[in-house]
Design a protein around this motif. Sequence first.
Motif, PDB file in Angstrom:
ATOM      1  N   PRO A 129       0.829  -1.213   0.000  1.00  0.00           N
ATOM      2  CA  PRO A 129       0.000   0.000   0.000  1.00  0.00           C
ATOM      3  C   PRO A 129       0.861   1.261   0.000  1.00  0.00           C
ATOM      4  O   PRO A 129       1.900   1.324   0.673  1.00  0.00           O
ATOM      5  N   VAL A 130       0.422   2.268  -0.742  1.00  0.00           N
ATOM      6  CA  VAL A 130       1.222   3.473  -0.907  1.00  0.00           C
ATOM      7  C   VAL A 130       1.416   4.183   0.424  1.00  0.00           C
ATOM      8  O   VAL A 130       2.528   4.610   0.761  1.00  0.00           O
ATOM      9  N   GLY A 131       0.358   4.290   1.218  1.00  0.00           N
ATOM     10  CA  GLY A 131       0.460   4.991   2.493  1.00  0.00           C
ATOM     11  C   GLY A 131       1.448   4.341   3.445  1.00  0.00           C
ATOM     12  O   GLY A 131       2.177   5.035   4.162  1.00  0.00           O
ATOM     13  N   VAL A 187       4.998   5.227   2.366  1.00  0.00           N
ATOM     14  CA  VAL A 187       5.310   6.628   2.673  1.00  0.00           C
ATOM     15  C   VAL A 187       5.647   6.787   4.156  1.00  0.00           C
ATOM     16  O   VAL A 187       6.572   7.529   4.515  1.00  0.00           O
ATOM     17  N   VAL A 188       4.923   6.091   5.015  1.00  0.00           N
ATOM     18  CA  VAL A 188       5.219   6.161   6.452  1.00  0.00           C
ATOM     19  C   VAL A 188       6.604   5.576   6.738  1.00  0.00           C
ATOM     20  O   VAL A 188       7.374   6.136   7.530  1.00  0.00           O
ATOM     21  N   GLN A 189       6.936   4.453   6.119  1.00  0.00           N
ATOM     22  CA  GLN A 189       8.267   3.867   6.308  1.00  0.00           C
ATOM     23  C   GLN A 189       9.361   4.815   5.827  1.00  0.00           C
ATOM     24  O   GLN A 189      10.412   4.951   6.466  1.00  0.00           O
ATOM     25  N   LEU A 190       9.123   5.481   4.717  1.00  0.00           N
ATOM     26  CA  LEU A 190      10.095   6.447   4.201  1.00  0.00           C
ATOM     27  C   LEU A 190      10.249   7.638   5.149  1.00  0.00           C
ATOM     28  O   LEU A 190      11.364   8.112   5.387  1.00  0.00           O
ATOM     29  N   ALA A 191       9.136   8.105   5.704  1.00  0.00           N
ATOM     30  CA  ALA A 191       9.191   9.216   6.647  1.00  0.00           C
ATOM     31  C   ALA A 191       9.927   8.819   7.935  1.00  0.00           C
ATOM     32  O   ALA A 191      10.696   9.610   8.493  1.00  0.00           O
ATOM     33  N   ASP A 192       9.710   7.597   8.396  1.00  0.00           N
ATOM     34  CA  ASP A 192      10.419   7.125   9.595  1.00  0.00           C
ATOM     35  C   ASP A 192      11.921   7.049   9.344  1.00  0.00           C
ATOM     36  O   ASP A 192      12.722   7.369  10.230  1.00  0.00           O
ATOM     37  N   LYS A 193      12.303   6.630   8.147  1.00  0.00           N
ATOM     38  CA  LYS A 193      13.727   6.553   7.799  1.00  0.00           C
ATOM     39  C   LYS A 193      14.350   7.949   7.794  1.00  0.00           C
ATOM     40  O   LYS A 193      15.494   8.142   8.238  1.00  0.00           O
TER      41      LYS A 193
END
Length: 280
Positions: A104-106, A109-115
Amino acid sequence: MFRNQYDTDVTTWSPAGRLFQVEYAMEAVKQGSAAIGLRSTTHVVLACVNKANSELSSHQKKIFKVDDHIGVAIAGLTADGRVLSRYMRSECINYSYTYESPLPVGRLVVQLADKAQVCTQRSWKRPYGVGLLVAGLDESGAHLYYNCPSGNYFEYQAFAIGSRSQAAKTYLERKFDNFNTSSREDLIKDALIATRESLQGEKLRSSVCTIAVIGVGEPFHILDQETVQKLIDEFEIVREEEVPPAEEPQPEPEQDAAADPGAGAGQGGAAGEGAAPMDI
């Protein structure tokens, strides 16, 4: 040499509650070439400006395919964007292998933001100096996200990042109400116009922009230069048809004006109307 004594470390707070190193990374995004994203209920279009360091070099790639249902456009430090896009590909592959379904796209995006957020809390790391427009399509519909170097992320209907992106934002705000019901062709046209606005006077050509599309029944792909040039030419023709050509001034009425002042006034007014667009 330094802005102040609080910007030498990413983990040092200023008395005003600011992390200057994170702000510097966000400033790097503003210095990069413009990237634009638009979405409707069925399609998402990404566009970016290709900027070469010199006339002898080629431009750096600014749009990356992550998976068949996800792609990103970047503005800022290209090397950081390349690393993050590779991380996103790895996450999509691992999720697909484990669950046999698209990520899922969302969630991506959350994983990318956490990184990105981890880099704002470690003194031996630096924030990523790149902003990402993430376009995706999943079971819940089309999505367009912006990931910031600070670790924040936002979902948008349309957005522009990078240098001289304010002109593109102004155009997108004027057309905002139409995006949700726009067709694929209308989204591409609006993306090209917004890209042209960010060029500020430079002629729009396929060599200075890249367009990517994703939609229902259409996996993420980057349009080739020939297709983009055809769309640009079609758009320019429409613009020329909207503006009527200026009439060439006729020298004969000026000679008649001396003999007939009343007729000369009326004919001179018609000539003036034709000359005005040429002056502009």
